[in-house]
Design a protein around this motif. Structure first.
Motif, PDB file in Angstrom:
ATOM      1  N   PRO A 185     -13.620   4.441  -4.143  1.00 43.17           N
ATOM      2  CA  PRO A 185     -12.547   3.470  -4.416  1.00 43.17           C
ATOM      3  C   PRO A 185     -11.245   4.199  -4.750  1.00 43.17           C
ATOM      4  O   PRO A 185     -11.251   5.181  -5.471  1.00 43.17           O
ATOM      5  CB  PRO A 185     -13.069   2.698  -5.630  1.00 43.17           C
ATOM      6  CG  PRO A 185     -14.040   3.608  -6.292  1.00 43.17           C
ATOM      7  CD  PRO A 185     -14.654   4.421  -5.199  1.00 43.17           C
ATOM      8  N   MET A 186     -10.154   3.695  -4.199  1.00 37.98           N
ATOM      9  CA  MET A 186      -8.883   4.379  -4.365  1.00 37.98           C
ATOM     10  C   MET A 186      -8.300   4.060  -5.737  1.00 37.98           C
ATOM     11  O   MET A 186      -8.208   2.898  -6.113  1.00 37.98           O
ATOM     12  CB  MET A 186      -7.911   3.940  -3.265  1.00 37.98           C
ATOM     13  CG  MET A 186      -6.742   4.898  -3.107  1.00 37.98           C
ATOM     14  SD  MET A 186      -5.671   4.383  -1.772  1.00 37.98           S
ATOM     15  CE  MET A 186      -6.473   5.097  -0.352  1.00 37.98           C
ATOM     16  N   PRO A 187      -7.916   5.097  -6.485  1.00 34.52           N
ATOM     17  CA  PRO A 187      -7.292   4.834  -7.795  1.00 34.52           C
ATOM     18  C   PRO A 187      -5.859   4.364  -7.565  1.00 34.52           C
ATOM     19  O   PRO A 187      -4.911   5.140  -7.669  1.00 34.52           O
ATOM     20  CB  PRO A 187      -7.353   6.195  -8.493  1.00 34.52           C
ATOM     21  CG  PRO A 187      -7.412   7.200  -7.393  1.00 34.52           C
ATOM     22  CD  PRO A 187      -7.993   6.526  -6.182  1.00 34.52           C
ATOM     23  N   ALA A 188      -5.699   3.088  -7.230  1.00 35.83           N
ATOM     24  CA  ALA A 188      -4.438   2.557  -6.702  1.00 35.83           C
ATOM     25  C   ALA A 188      -3.231   2.871  -7.587  1.00 35.83           C
ATOM     26  O   ALA A 188      -2.179   3.277  -7.077  1.00 35.83           O
ATOM     27  CB  ALA A 188      -4.561   1.052  -6.490  1.00 35.83           C
ATOM     28  N   GLU A 190      -5.104  -1.053  -0.163  1.00 39.91           N
ATOM     29  CA  GLU A 190      -5.433  -0.757  -1.558  1.00 39.91           C
ATOM     30  C   GLU A 190      -4.210  -0.706  -2.469  1.00 39.91           C
ATOM     31  O   GLU A 190      -4.326  -0.962  -3.658  1.00 39.91           O
ATOM     32  CB  GLU A 190      -6.177   0.588  -1.648  1.00 39.91           C
ATOM     33  CG  GLU A 190      -7.553   0.575  -0.979  1.00 39.91           C
ATOM     34  CD  GLU A 190      -8.584  -0.240  -1.750  1.00 39.91           C
ATOM     35  OE1 GLU A 190      -8.751   0.002  -2.962  1.00 39.91           O
ATOM     36  OE2 GLU A 190      -9.214  -1.132  -1.142  1.00 39.91           O
ATOM     37  N   THR A 191      -3.054  -0.316  -1.898  1.00 38.11           N
ATOM     38  CA  THR A 191      -1.880  -0.109  -2.761  1.00 38.11           C
ATOM     39  C   THR A 191      -0.672  -0.952  -2.353  1.00 38.11           C
ATOM     40  O   THR A 191       0.295  -1.041  -3.099  1.00 38.11           O
ATOM     41  CB  THR A 191      -1.421   1.371  -2.702  1.00 38.11           C
ATOM     42  OG1 THR A 191      -0.990   1.645  -1.354  1.00 38.11           O
ATOM     43  CG2 THR A 191      -2.530   2.320  -3.096  1.00 38.11           C
ATOM     44  N   GLY A 192      -0.709  -1.530  -1.167  1.00 36.95           N
ATOM     45  CA  GLY A 192       0.456  -2.271  -0.681  1.00 36.95           C
ATOM     46  C   GLY A 192       1.527  -1.351  -0.107  1.00 36.95           C
ATOM     47  O   GLY A 192       2.564  -1.800   0.354  1.00 36.95           O
ATOM     48  N   ILE A 193       1.244  -0.043  -0.142  1.00 39.48           N
ATOM     49  CA  ILE A 193       2.247   0.915   0.356  1.00 39.48           C
ATOM     50  C   ILE A 193       2.152   1.044   1.871  1.00 39.48           C
ATOM     51  O   ILE A 193       1.088   1.274   2.429  1.00 39.48           O
ATOM     52  CB  ILE A 193       2.067   2.294  -0.308  1.00 39.48           C
ATOM     53  CG1 ILE A 193       2.406   2.192  -1.790  1.00 39.48           C
ATOM     54  CG2 ILE A 193       2.929   3.350   0.384  1.00 39.48           C
ATOM     55  CD1 ILE A 193       2.042   3.414  -2.592  1.00 39.48           C
ATOM     56  N   GLU A 194       3.297   0.895   2.498  1.00 44.33           N
ATOM     57  CA  GLU A 194       3.400   0.969   3.957  1.00 44.33           C
ATOM     58  C   GLU A 194       3.966   2.350   4.305  1.00 44.33           C
ATOM     59  O   GLU A 194       4.927   2.778   3.694  1.00 44.33           O
ATOM     60  CB  GLU A 194       4.401  -0.122   4.379  1.00 44.33           C
ATOM     61  CG  GLU A 194       4.514  -0.366   5.839  1.00 44.33           C
ATOM     62  CD  GLU A 194       3.364  -1.215   6.379  1.00 44.33           C
ATOM     63  OE1 GLU A 194       2.642  -0.681   7.235  1.00 44.33           O
ATOM     64  OE2 GLU A 194       3.213  -2.376   5.959  1.00 44.33           O
ATOM     65  N   VAL A 195       3.351   3.033   5.258  1.00 47.72           N
ATOM     66  CA  VAL A 195       3.937   4.324   5.661  1.00 47.72           C
ATOM     67  C   VAL A 195       5.048   4.056   6.681  1.00 47.72           C
ATOM     68  O   VAL A 195       5.030   3.026   7.352  1.00 47.72           O
ATOM     69  CB  VAL A 195       2.880   5.296   6.251  1.00 47.72           C
ATOM     70  CG1 VAL A 195       1.837   5.651   5.212  1.00 47.72           C
ATOM     71  CG2 VAL A 195       2.241   4.727   7.507  1.00 47.72           C
ATOM     72  N   SER A 196       5.984   5.008   6.779  1.00 40.47           N
ATOM     73  CA  SER A 196       7.087   4.773   7.725  1.00 40.47           C
ATOM     74  C   SER A 196       6.643   4.997   9.167  1.00 40.47           C
ATOM     75  O   SER A 196       7.155   4.375  10.080  1.00 40.47           O
ATOM     76  CB  SER A 196       8.285   5.682   7.423  1.00 40.47           C
ATOM     77  OG  SER A 196       8.060   6.479   6.316  1.00 40.47           O
TER      78      SER A 196
END
Lengths: 284, 575
Positions: B509-512, B543-549
């Motif tokens: 599990p990712m430690p978000a 898992e984090t809502g972070i989108e890569v460019s």
């Protein structure tokens, strides 16, 4: 002293009159007669009405997946060979879904007992043909009657030099108890195929049908290690169906193949991390 | 880095290029160099075209280089195919054996077969002649090669060792006499040798398993996972491991679960295709809460795909495999030393949380030889989390295998321990392990199992940072791409493009929260993966809502090289 009561009394999910009740009775009696304490017995089962049997016993159990009874049973015996390991499966489980595992478990020959509730039908899924259903038997799926040849577990096991091959009948608890005791005591893989009427879905192979046909083989009819004679007897089916031990041999068991198990069960061995240093040296 | 040389050996399967490659790699390590070797092979036993590539340097090397300085060509195809990869290097070839179409002043004829027969008395020594010739061309001393040969043929007896040493020297001398100008590489062996080892991911994972006290391993052989199976099986007797070759992968994982339930530290090794068959048993591990380690070496799929090549295409498959919902853990080492320590960590996680744990590698990591610092076994801990007989006595017979606890972890006893029974069930069950189909029980048990995941999440490592803390460009990678990415980062920084790398080896599990914190500083994020769909980038977003460019993806079956990453970034006009 171990008594039948030590193995508990549970409410079951089986249909009234099911052949499984008598198999449960025989299993309890065999274990009690052999004075095996429940904590030293591990039942491994798959899924199906047969697979539920351990649920109705006081003992250790691993109730796994449909068709996958033999692999965990084999490995459990390797991990702790002091346990008495008994695998319980149905005909669909052991001869259908798990057929490949049966072939290779027989080849490996771990010291376990395999009890197959053979009712020649799929009960839990409500009445489809099983690998041992008679040709011509009509079901909801096999509308024209079963076409496939029935699998002959006894002939198969003897052909592959299985260490102990027997057939019991759920209608004869006394005989089945004695057969199971011998199977559990035998060193090597013991296959016990148990004819088990399914009172709900199998209207063909009923208690009456079996009772009219089964007979007990006489002890000493032929030497039990005579594979050819045993095979010949295994082909007998129809008007007369033999019960008892067909074949035994003294093949080496899987556990004997591991030097490490001679000292103590695998799980009692202490890891030796430091010894890896010598191997690491080889990479420098 | 003053020195950066690549030696490539090319030939057909069965010609022994792996032997030459291994002997040379180890000799160069012993000479004090950092070595990195990779293999490219096809799915066949004989014929085809395979290569073994060795890169050496006086500084750390973590990936392949695309330029070749020395080519040892065992067949004509090797010359035809690889001549254009050459810098102004040298091709070693036995012209008595290999017919060449054209001549070239960089082609050095070495009569390997003739020397093998005349000096060694047998043509099988031709490969040792080649190794000697390569060392001669580099103008290095012969001692390390001699030592390696002695170690390699120790079991074959003195006669074989002596013949090998003689032919190695003959190959060496031949090159020195006939091509004195061959020493243009200007190589000198480094002064400090360091306490280093040369090892592939497979062996490192196998060593890690032995160090962590693996007791039971079952597997069905499948490239590229077989190396781990071979390694552990090779030392099973001496370490008290039972290794069982299963009839299929279904049996393999079911066996491991049976052994683990009974108390043996258990693992399986497989590739994606074999794991497909294990999926059913994975769910069984989940619901019965039976610890198991699944070593999953990836290769390009689907179905048989490219059996001997590399890909990171199974991440989301491992994450979502099996029906229903249950906790699992995924680790993905980036280097052999991470393989070694992580296999041990994976066992501890599996047994602490009573869950299946994946260690995911791939063909590139499994087969490539990396230079690592000597593994330190004192860093390995073995945490079994089992109830002792003593602890059980205090329970007075009220043992519940699936006892509801605040963190979801139930005390684990083993069948056979006196005075209590252990029952495991693939049906939904009550605390004792017997079937219970009630809704109240179902909710309690699902909650209990899933609680473990939240506790584990806190324990997972955030990604490691490589390169400057604040950089305009952040590359994101996971697992085996660490080496090429780290080298790409070095090259980019040298060229005036401030870049860093966030590398994930604890995947799920990712430690978000920790991940969000780490990623907050990065301005432009590019995820680099060996697959088509950008699986890790999808997981990161989920898992984090972070989108890569943007994404740099490679799915031709080959691993990334630092140059291929930089070229892709140029194409995308990121640099």
């Amino acid at each position: 002293m171990v008594s039948v009561e030590d193995y508990g009394e549970y409410e079951t999910a089986w249909c009234p009159g099911c052949g499984d009740f008598n198999i449960l009775k025989a299993v309890k009696a065999a274990l009690a007669n052999l004075a095996m304490p429940p904590s030293e017995v591990l039942m491994v089962s798959g899924i199906g009405q047969a697979g539920k049997l351990p649920q109705y016993l006081n003992c250790n159990f691993f109730n796994g997946l449909h068709g996958r009874t033999l692999p965990p049973a084999t490995a459990a015996k390797l991990a702790n060979h002091e346990l008495t390991v008994i695998a319980v499966a149905g005909d669909g489980d052991c001869y259908g879904e798990g057929g490949n595992h049966l072939i290779h478990a027989v080849r490996r020959n771990p010291d376990i007992t395999v009890i197959v509730h053979n009712n020649q039908i799929y009960g839990l899924t409500k009445g489809q043909a099983s690998p041992t259903s008679e040709r011509g038997m009509v079901s909801k799926i096999q509308k024209q009657g079963v076409f496939n040849n029935p699998f002959n577990p006894i002939a198969f096991a003897i052909s592959q030099d299985c260490s102990f091959v027997g057939r019991g009948y759920a209608g004869d608890v006394q005989h089945l108890t004695e057969l199971l005791m011998k199977a559990i005591q035998h060193r090597g893989l013991s296959l016990v195929d148990v004819l088990q009427p399914c009172v709900t879905f199998n209207k063909l192979n009923t208690f009456k049908w079996y009772s009219n046909r089964v007979y007990k083989m006489e002890e000493g009819e032929y030497a039990l290690d005579d594979r050819v004679k045993a095979f010949e007897r295994s082909l007998e089916w129809g008007d007369r169906i033999p019960l008892g031990i067909f074949y035994t041999n003294e093949r080496p068991i899987l556990e004997d193949n591991h030097e490490i198990l001679k000292e103590a069960p695998l799980i009692r061995h202490k890891p030796e991390t430091g010894r890896v240093n010598r191997l690491i040296e080889g990479f420098t | 880095m003053n020195l950066d040389l690549t030696i490539k050996i090319g030939g057909a399967a069965g010609q022994g290029l792996e032997t030459i490659g291994n002997v040379l790699s180890k000799s160069l390590l012993r000479s004090g160099f950092f070595v990195f070797s990779t293999q490219y092979y096809l799915s066949r036993i004989r014929g085809g075209h395979n290569t073994f590539q060795i890169r050496i340097s006086d500084a750390e090397v973590r990936a392949m280089d695309e330029n070749v300085d020395i080519l040892i060509a065992l067949d004509r195809t090797s010359v035809d195919r690889h001549l254009d990869e050459m810098t102004d290097g040298v091709v070693i070839v036995d012209r008595d054996v290999v017919e060449l179409g054209s001549d070239h002043d960089s082609i050095f004829h070495v009569p390997m077969l003739k020397i093998a027969k005349e000096v060694g008395g047998n043509k099988i020594y031709a490969n040792t002649v080649a190794a000697g010739a390569a060392i001669g061309l580099l103008c290095l001393g012969l001692d390390p090669l001699n030592e390696v040969l002695k170690g390699m043929f120790l079991k074959k007896g003195q006669e074989i060792i002596d013949s090998n040493l003689r032919v190695a020297k003959a190959g060496y001398d031949y090159v020195r006499e006939n091509y004195p100008h061959g020493c243009k590489f200007n190589v000198s062996a480094p002064e400090a040798k360091g306490d280093r080892m040369l090892i592939a991911g497979s062996e490192a994972a196998g060593l890690g398993a032995l160090a962590a006290g693996v007791q039971f391993m079952s597997a069905y052989p499948m490239t590229p996972s077989t190396g781990v199976l071979n390694y552990v099986a090779g030392h099973a007797g001496e370490f008290g491991v039972v290794v069982e070759q299963a009839e299929d992968e279904i049996a393999a994982l079911n066996m491991a679960l049976g052994a683990s339930f009974t108390g043996a530290r258990s693992m399986v090794t497989t590739a994606g295709g074999g794991f497909s068959l294990m999926v059913e048993a994975l769910g069984l591990a989940g619901i019965t809460e039976t610890p198991v380690l699944i070593f999953l070496a990836q290769r390009p799929g689907p179905a048989t795909g490219l059996p001997t090549m590399t890909e990171q295409g199974d991440l989301l498959f491992a994450l979502h495999a099996a029906q229903g919902e249950f906790p699992r853990c995924i680790l993905a080492p980036g280097t052999p030393d991470e393989c070694f320590y992580m296999v041990a960590d994976a066992f501890n996680i599996a047994e602490k949380y009573q869950i299946p744990v994946f260690v995911m590698s791939d063909q590139y990591l499994a087969d490539s030889l990396f230079t690592c610092d000597r593994f330190d076994t004192s860093r390995i801990t073995i945490e079994r989390h089992l109830l002792s007989d003593q602890e059980l006595r205090t329970k007075h017979g009220d043992y519940r295998r699936y006892k509801l606890t605040p963190n979801g972890i139930s005390p684990r006893a083993l069948p056979g321990q006196e005075g209590m029974l252990v029952c495991a069930d693939s049906d939904e069950h009550d605390e004792f392990g017997r079937i219970d189909e009630s809704q109240e029980n179902r909710i309690r048990m699902v909650d209990k199992r899933m609680r473990k995941l939240e506790m584990l999440r806190e324990e997972m490592n955030p990604p490691s940072l490589y390169g400057p803390r604040d950089a305009k460009l952040t590359l994101i990678g996971w697992g085996s791409t660490y080496g090429p990415l780290a080298e790409a980062v070095d090259m980019l920084n040298e060229d005036g493009h401030p870049t860093n790398l966030l590398h994930f080896n604890h995947i799920y599990p990712m430690p978000a929260e920790k991940v969000k914190e780490t990623l907050a500083r990065s301005k432009k994020r590019i995820c680099v993966e060996n697959n088509y769909t950008g699986q890790f980038a999808r997981l990161l977003r989920a898992e984090t809502g972070i989108e890569v460019s943007d994404r740099v993806l490679r799915y031709d079956g080959l691993p990334f090289t630092p140059m291929s990453i930089i070229e892709a970034l140029r194409e995308k006009q990121v640099i």
